[in-house]
Write an enzyme that holds these catalytic residues in place. Sequence first.
Site, PDB file in Angstrom:
ATOM      1  N   TYR A  57       1.133  -0.956   0.429  1.00 35.69           N
ATOM      2  CA  TYR A  57      -0.148  -0.099  -0.058  1.00 35.69           C
ATOM      3  C   TYR A  57       0.928   0.826  -0.043  1.00 35.69           C
ATOM      4  O   TYR A  57       1.525   1.507   0.599  1.00 35.69           O
ATOM      5  CB  TYR A  57      -0.887   0.051   1.013  1.00 35.69           C
ATOM      6  CG  TYR A  57      -2.382   0.355   1.220  1.00 35.69           C
ATOM      7  CD1 TYR A  57      -3.181   0.600  -0.011  1.00 35.69           C
ATOM      8  CD2 TYR A  57      -2.677   2.387   2.339  1.00 35.69           C
ATOM      9  CE1 TYR A  57      -4.672   1.271   0.060  1.00 35.69           C
ATOM     10  CE2 TYR A  57      -3.505   3.053   1.766  1.00 35.69           C
ATOM     11  CZ  TYR A  57      -4.496   2.103   1.034  1.00 35.69           C
ATOM     12  OH  TYR A  57      -5.388   3.199   1.042  1.00 35.69           O
ATOM     13  N   SER A 178     -20.512  -4.142  -1.219  1.00 38.66           N
ATOM     14  CA  SER A 178     -19.257  -3.769  -0.174  1.00 38.66           C
ATOM     15  C   SER A 178     -19.850  -2.457   0.433  1.00 38.66           C
ATOM     16  O   SER A 178     -20.653  -2.077   0.375  1.00 38.66           O
ATOM     17  CB  SER A 178     -17.890  -3.223  -1.188  1.00 38.66           C
ATOM     18  OG  SER A 178     -18.140  -1.886  -1.940  1.00 38.66           O
ATOM     19  N   ASP A 201     -23.072 -13.010  -8.132  1.00 44.95           N
ATOM     20  CA  ASP A 201     -24.619 -14.240  -8.126  1.00 44.95           C
ATOM     21  C   ASP A 201     -23.882 -14.904  -6.309  1.00 44.95           C
ATOM     22  O   ASP A 201     -22.284 -15.029  -6.433  1.00 44.95           O
ATOM     23  CB  ASP A 201     -24.612 -15.006  -9.408  1.00 44.95           C
ATOM     24  CG  ASP A 201     -26.160 -15.499  -9.059  1.00 44.95           C
ATOM     25  OD1 ASP A 201     -26.602 -15.667  -8.287  1.00 44.95           O
ATOM     26  OD2 ASP A 201     -25.784 -16.393  -9.617  1.00 44.95           O
ATOM     27  N   GLY A 276      -9.217  -2.163  -6.314  1.00 52.39           N
ATOM     28  CA  GLY A 276      -9.153  -3.591  -7.195  1.00 52.39           C
ATOM     29  C   GLY A 276      -9.260  -5.051  -6.460  1.00 52.39           C
ATOM     30  O   GLY A 276      -8.073  -5.510  -6.625  1.00 52.39           O
TER      31      GLY A 276
HETATM   32  N1  LIG Z   1      -9.581   4.944  -2.883  1.00 44.13           N
HETATM   33  C1  LIG Z   1     -10.279   4.828  -2.139  1.00 44.13           C
HETATM   34  O1  LIG Z   1      -9.614   5.994  -0.721  1.00 44.13           O
HETATM   35  C2  LIG Z   1     -10.785   4.196  -1.524  1.00 44.13           C
HETATM   36  C3  LIG Z   1     -11.813   4.415   0.131  1.00 44.13           C
HETATM   37  C4  LIG Z   1     -12.361   3.021   0.651  1.00 44.13           C
HETATM   38  C5  LIG Z   1     -12.659   1.557   0.024  1.00 44.13           C
HETATM   39  N2  LIG Z   1     -11.236   1.546  -0.802  1.00 44.13           N
HETATM   40  C6  LIG Z   1     -11.294   0.521  -1.332  1.00 44.13           C
HETATM   41  O2  LIG Z   1     -12.234  -0.375  -1.726  1.00 44.13           O
HETATM   42  C7  LIG Z   1     -12.300  -1.577  -2.380  1.00 44.13           C
HETATM   43  C8  LIG Z   1     -13.676  -2.377  -1.062  1.00 44.13           C
HETATM   44  O3  LIG Z   1     -13.555  -1.695   0.738  1.00 44.13           O
HETATM   45  P1  LIG Z   1     -14.744  -2.189   1.134  1.00 44.13           P
HETATM   46  O4  LIG Z   1     -13.787  -1.821   2.197  1.00 44.13           O
HETATM   47  O5  LIG Z   1     -15.951  -1.838   1.015  1.00 44.13           O
HETATM   48  O6  LIG Z   1     -14.697  -3.549   1.125  1.00 44.13           O
HETATM   49  P2  LIG Z   1     -15.761  -5.103   1.683  1.00 44.13           P
HETATM   50  O7  LIG Z   1     -16.766  -4.582   2.104  1.00 44.13           O
HETATM   51  O8  LIG Z   1     -14.700  -5.488   2.784  1.00 44.13           O
HETATM   52  O9  LIG Z   1     -16.273  -5.539   0.166  1.00 44.13           O
HETATM   53  C9  LIG Z   1     -15.295  -5.825  -1.007  1.00 44.13           C
HETATM   54  C10 LIG Z   1     -16.369  -6.410  -2.123  1.00 44.13           C
HETATM   55  O10 LIG Z   1     -15.320  -6.553  -2.719  1.00 44.13           O
HETATM   56  C11 LIG Z   1     -16.021  -7.870  -3.741  1.00 44.13           C
HETATM   57  N3  LIG Z   1     -14.671  -8.237  -4.003  1.00 44.13           N
HETATM   58  C12 LIG Z   1     -14.192  -9.137  -3.686  1.00 44.13           C
HETATM   59  N4  LIG Z   1     -12.926 -10.130  -4.307  1.00 44.13           N
HETATM   60  C13 LIG Z   1     -13.019  -9.845  -5.525  1.00 44.13           C
HETATM   61  C14 LIG Z   1     -13.362 -10.292  -6.840  1.00 44.13           C
HETATM   62  N5  LIG Z   1     -12.018 -10.918  -6.133  1.00 44.13           N
HETATM   63  N6  LIG Z   1     -14.593 -10.222  -7.473  1.00 44.13           N
HETATM   64  C15 LIG Z   1     -15.293  -9.357  -7.491  1.00 44.13           C
HETATM   65  N7  LIG Z   1     -15.655  -8.828  -6.490  1.00 44.13           N
HETATM   66  C16 LIG Z   1     -15.234  -9.357  -5.810  1.00 44.13           C
HETATM   67  C17 LIG Z   1     -16.969  -8.205  -2.162  1.00 44.13           C
HETATM   68  O11 LIG Z   1     -17.645  -9.511  -3.078  1.00 44.13           O
HETATM   69  P3  LIG Z   1     -18.243 -10.635  -2.642  1.00 44.13           P
HETATM   70  O12 LIG Z   1     -19.911 -10.679  -1.849  1.00 44.13           O
HETATM   71  O13 LIG Z   1     -19.025 -10.823  -4.067  1.00 44.13           O
HETATM   72  O14 LIG Z   1     -17.455 -10.886  -2.167  1.00 44.13           O
HETATM   73  C18 LIG Z   1     -16.972  -6.752  -1.945  1.00 44.13           C
HETATM   74  O15 LIG Z   1     -18.148  -6.367  -3.037  1.00 44.13           O
HETATM   75  C19 LIG Z   1     -11.054  -2.207  -1.410  1.00 44.13           C
HETATM   76  O16 LIG Z   1     -10.431  -2.494  -1.741  1.00 44.13           O
HETATM   77  C20 LIG Z   1     -10.496  -0.910  -0.739  1.00 44.13           C
HETATM   78  O17 LIG Z   1      -9.440  -1.067  -0.391  1.00 44.13           O
HETATM   79  C21 LIG Z   1     -10.423   2.276  -1.222  1.00 44.13           C
END
Ligand SMILES: NC(=O)c1ccc[n+]([C@@H]2O[C@H](COP(=O)([O-])OP(=O)(O)OC[C@H]3O[C@@H](n4cnc5c(N)ncnc54)[C@H](OP(=O)(O)O)[C@@H]3O)[C@@H](O)[C@H]2O)c1
Length: 362
Positions: A57, A178, A201, A276
């Site tokens: 990171y 998410s 799904d 990602g």
């Molecule tokens: N850039 C920024 O400022 C920022 C800010 C906040 C978060 N983020 C990033 O955003 C992402 C989500 O964060 P979060 O806290 O909301 O996560 P989270 O609640 O843990 O949710 C993860 C999501 O990713 C999906 N997922 C996981 N592996 C996958 C795959 N191989 N293919 C397709 N979908 C997949 C999950 O779907 P399933 O339920 O189907 O597994 C779920 O919808 C993370 O990468 C985090 O680091 C970035």
Amino acid sequence: MITSHIVLYKQHGEPKDVLETHSYQIDETKIGNDQVIVKTLASPINPSDINQIQGVYPSKPKPTTEFGTTEPALVCGNEGLFEVIHTGAGVKDFQVGDWVIPALVNLGTWRTHALEDSSKFIKLRNPEQSKAAGKPQGLTYNQGATISVNPLTAYLMLTHYVKLTPGKDWFIQNGGNSAVGQYASQIGKLLGINSISVVRDRDNLQELVAELEAKGATHVITEEQNSSREYSSTIKDWVKETGGEIKLAFNCVGGKNSTGVARKLANNGLMLTYGGMSFQPVILPTSLHIFKNITSAGFWVTALLANNQELKQETLAKIVDWYEQGKLVDASSTEVKFDGEKKLSELYLSGITGKGKHLVTY
Ligand SMILES: NC(=O)c1ccc[n+]([C@@H]2O[C@H](COP(=O)([O-])OP(=O)(O)OC[C@H]3O[C@@H](n4cnc5c(N)ncnc54)[C@H](OP(=O)(O)O)[C@@H]3O)[C@@H](O)[C@H]2O)c1
């Protein structure tokens, strides 16, 4: 003397191999003029915390020996909710009992107590202060501890880049279930913006669809539906009905899932990539660039707010107000309490390996 327990690591690697619990003393009689001592109420485990420990990171805490380790160590955790328990003589902005969150990332929030400069914190109203201010309800630990990343990300992606017309325009997002996705649907609804949430799904799909629709998603569809030709016309009909356009797409997955949401954008639409999760690169067909003038850009809340505390404060105030009004629901977390029985690092590890989001409470 206060005994503080802290989760840290001395080299990058998988959390199970590198996390340690370290204990050290904080002498409250030696608090500096502008310092505060805080006790932790709760801190979450975010995907970026894990990536930080793995060393993949871009934002990193500085290795330090200030906690009394023989080798320099890095403290874990970026988000957390704390209660002020001591203030230095010169501290004007905080009082004992106030709730505070880190002003910036890399404070190291996986710990029981901290002695820090007061400028490193931002105050949030605690439940008593919300009540005294006439608000219908106060923040919960989960809401306070997780306020600065996911809800801010959703709000800023929706409001900071493209002008969306309430009642008419749309956004589409993958990873619709998410935490960020759930905030985006809810905030979209509060702002009058229609949304399509694309999810993978699963066996209990109907349950998930009902939950996300109850949280404000206008429509919830699967990745397969989003990539099918037949479903394209259904989506076009939904959008036609409101007289608007799909102007924004949010991508937290990458690979063909990013192509899927980008293809639904109207001409001149913008896709913001903020995560990602599939570890696959963003794939955007050339034709979308040339013939539809689609723009693909990145979003990183850390970088956007690093030098813009004003925007951070404004956005936090908006989210706090929605929580206090009961208009916004936090993404649920499994709560595990630190009671001293298990080592603190073991508690975080159980959260890292467990299913879904985890919040450690103290
Ligand atoms: N850039 C920024 O400022 C920022 C800010 C906040 C978060 N983020 C990033 O955003 C992402 C989500 O964060 P979060 O806290 O909301 O996560 P989270 O609640 O843990 O949710 C993860 C999501 O990713 C999906 N997922 C996981 N592996 C996958 C795959 N191989 N293919 C397709 N979908 C997949 C999950 O779907 P399933 O339920 O189907 O597994 C779920 O919808 C993370 O990468 C985090 O680091 C970035």
